[in-house]
Motif scaffolding. Structure first.
Motif, PDB file in Angstrom:
ATOM      1  N   SER A  22       0.345  -1.449   0.350  1.00 24.31           N
ATOM      2  CA  SER A  22       0.323   0.404  -0.247  1.00 24.31           C
ATOM      3  C   SER A  22       0.379   1.529   0.351  1.00 24.31           C
ATOM      4  O   SER A  22       2.348   1.222   0.733  1.00 24.31           O
ATOM      5  CB  SER A  22      -1.092   0.017   1.205  1.00 24.31           C
ATOM      6  N   GLU A  69       3.463  -1.069   3.575  1.00 27.13           N
ATOM      7  CA  GLU A  69       3.622  -0.137   3.358  1.00 27.13           C
ATOM      8  C   GLU A  69       4.817   1.238   3.408  1.00 27.13           C
ATOM      9  O   GLU A  69       5.761   0.360   3.553  1.00 27.13           O
ATOM     10  CB  GLU A  69       2.724   0.841   4.902  1.00 27.13           C
ATOM     11  N   VAL A  89       5.039   3.426   8.101  1.00 27.09           N
ATOM     12  CA  VAL A  89       6.071   3.180   6.144  1.00 27.09           C
ATOM     13  C   VAL A  89       7.226   2.628   6.940  1.00 27.09           C
ATOM     14  O   VAL A  89       7.881   2.932   5.779  1.00 27.09           O
ATOM     15  CB  VAL A  89       6.238   4.356   6.105  1.00 27.09           C
TER      16      VAL A  89
END
Length: 472
Positions: free
Chosen positions: A251, A274, A298
């Motif tokens: 993502s 992420e 992230v």
């Protein structure tokens, strides 16, 4: 061997010369192209544009777009990818600002530029010398949320460094099959989603539209999506369960809500990967395939990247996981500047050579990064406190009655800024006080919204990012 040819090879640069092929290297718009098809047809394109400096490509998800981009890389011609839904003013700006000399492939009606056709079945086996690694490969235009779109110049060297760093982080090999339905005019869909598999040697299947049904119907080992895509898949359990056989769900382009992360993990058995980046930097941070994947964070710097945090006075911010500051990065995949804008380019670099991303982040002792949001719209100064809009949004998304949310700071004569949440309810809207108390109970009281505004939808751009400048 030119970089365009190198993209079409596996990590062994002799694979093309030895005649190695991938029958289904790219599947897009119902057409299946082998690696040999791509190389022959793209080299034919290269012959028609080799004398140009920059050409515009109307980047629809079609075989012609794929061949146009690869042909330019082979010939050493700079590509200006143009969003197909660009309005007349935006289109005129990009063409004039970039100095594009022609359209390659499809062109919009009424264009004054010459049009060079892309022929799917033409073939050429001419060999082009490798251009300078520092030569510009793309001029990618920003979304223009803070003014006229700026052209981000990305070199061939930067592309190679960025893609190889991701191959390392994601253990991406020729054994993978990438599936996505993202636009082909930004870093996510074009560079990562098209050039990435070509460089690694893994097949790509572009689904046209990134719907749950299309993803579920397309077998693959890696799936790319923006949070809007993953949210819809998480709301479709039957489709989500079809992705259980994948290796990675990745993502990006905006923060993935924690509830969506957790729901995907529950339905698919995969904790999503992420990552973080922007047009100017490509991808600089990511969770690793062989490492921790933490909701709301992230990951760590990819190979070759360094990061640091600075407060408003330029002082270091401790890496304690809670202190927030402006994120600065440096690494080999960063851009060369904004096309024709030396002043704007100089403004975003520090004197000691770090790029100011404009994002606010926190870094913990293990080097994991959490993106709070944009300094311009997501760093809220309320009552003497510095508050990240992202953590308030994460808290609200944990409430069962909230489907989507965007938090902003609006001018307030007493607080400086007051925290306002724009909420798309899931079904019947709850009481405003219920949501305010929910945040106050999870976070510090001063981080609670002072106002909830219920809306039917949030304004988003083509990549699914919320346009907060339109809220107020």
């Amino acid at each position: 061997m030119s970089y365009g040819h190198r993209l079409l090879s596996s990590l062994d640069p002799l694979a093309v010369a030895a005649g190695a092929d991938i029958p289904d290297a790219v599947t897009i718009d119902g057409v299946v192209l082998s690696r040999s098809d791509l190389l022959g047809a793209a080299t034919s394109v290269a012959e028609r544009v080799a004398r140009a400096e920059r050409v515009a490509v109307l980047a629809r998800p079609t075989p012609a777009t794929v061949l146009a981009v690869i042909g330019c890389l082979i010939a050493g011609v700079t590509v200006v990818p143009v969003p197909p839904d660009s309005g007349p003013a935006e289109l005129d700006h990009m063409l004039a600002d970039s100095g594009a000399q022609a359209w390659l492939g499809e062109a919009p009606e009424g264009t004054s530029l010459p049009v060079v056709p892309v022929r799917l079945h033409a073939r050429s086996w001419h060999t082009y010398p490798e251009p300078d690694p520092g030569a510009p490969a793309f001029v990618l235009y920003t979304s223009g949320t803070t003014g006229a779109p700026k052209g981000v110049v990305l070199s061939r060297r930067a592309l190679a460094a960025g893609l190889d760093a991701l191959a390392d982080a994601w253990s991406w090999t020729a054994a993978d099959v990438l599936v996505h339905g993202l636009p082909l005019f930004h870093v996510h869909g074009l560079i990562l989603g098209l050039l990435g598999p070509l460089r690694v040697g893994s097949p790509l299947v572009h689904t046209g539209r990134p719907t749950p049904a299309n993803y579920a119907a397309t077998p693959g080992t890696m799936y790319f999506g923006v949070p809007t895509v993953w949210t819809r898949i998480a709301e479709d359990p039957a489709a989500a369960k079809e992705l259980a056989a994948a290796r990675l769900l990745i993502s990006g382009s905006a923060p993935l809500p924690v509830p969506v992360f957790e729901r995907l993990a529950e339905l698919t058995g995969h904790r999503p990967v992420e990552r973080y980046g922007m047009s100017e930097t490509m991808i600089t941070l990511s969770a690793r395939a062989d490492g921790e994947r933490r909701p709301g964070w992230v990951g760590i710097p990819v190979h070759g990247v360094e990061t640091r945090l600075r407060d408003e006075t330029g002082q270091p911010v401790p890496h304690d996981g809670s202190g927030i500051g402006g994120l600065q990065v440096r690494g080999p995949m960063l851009f060369d500047g904004y096309y024709g804008r030396p002043e704007a380019t100089a403004e975003c670099w520090t004197e000691d050579g770090w790029f100011r991303t404009g994002d606010v982040a926190a870094i913990d002792a293990d080097g994991f990064h959490r993106i709070v949001g944009r300094e311009s719209v997501d760093l809220i100064k309320s009552g003497g406190y510095r508050i990240g809009a992202g953590e308030v949004e994460t808290s609200l998304l944990g409430h069962p009655a909230v489907a989507e949310v965007a938090v902003v700071g609006l001018a307030d004569p007493d607080l400086g800024q007051r925290i306002v949440a724009f909420v798309v309810p899931r079904g019947v809207a709850p009481a405003e006080k219920e949501l305010i108390d929910h945040v106050a109970g999870e976070l510090s009281v001063h981080k609670r919204p002072r106002e909830i505004r219920f809306v039917n939808s949030l304004p988003r751009n083509a990549m699914g990012k919320v346009q907060k400048t339109q809220l107020g």
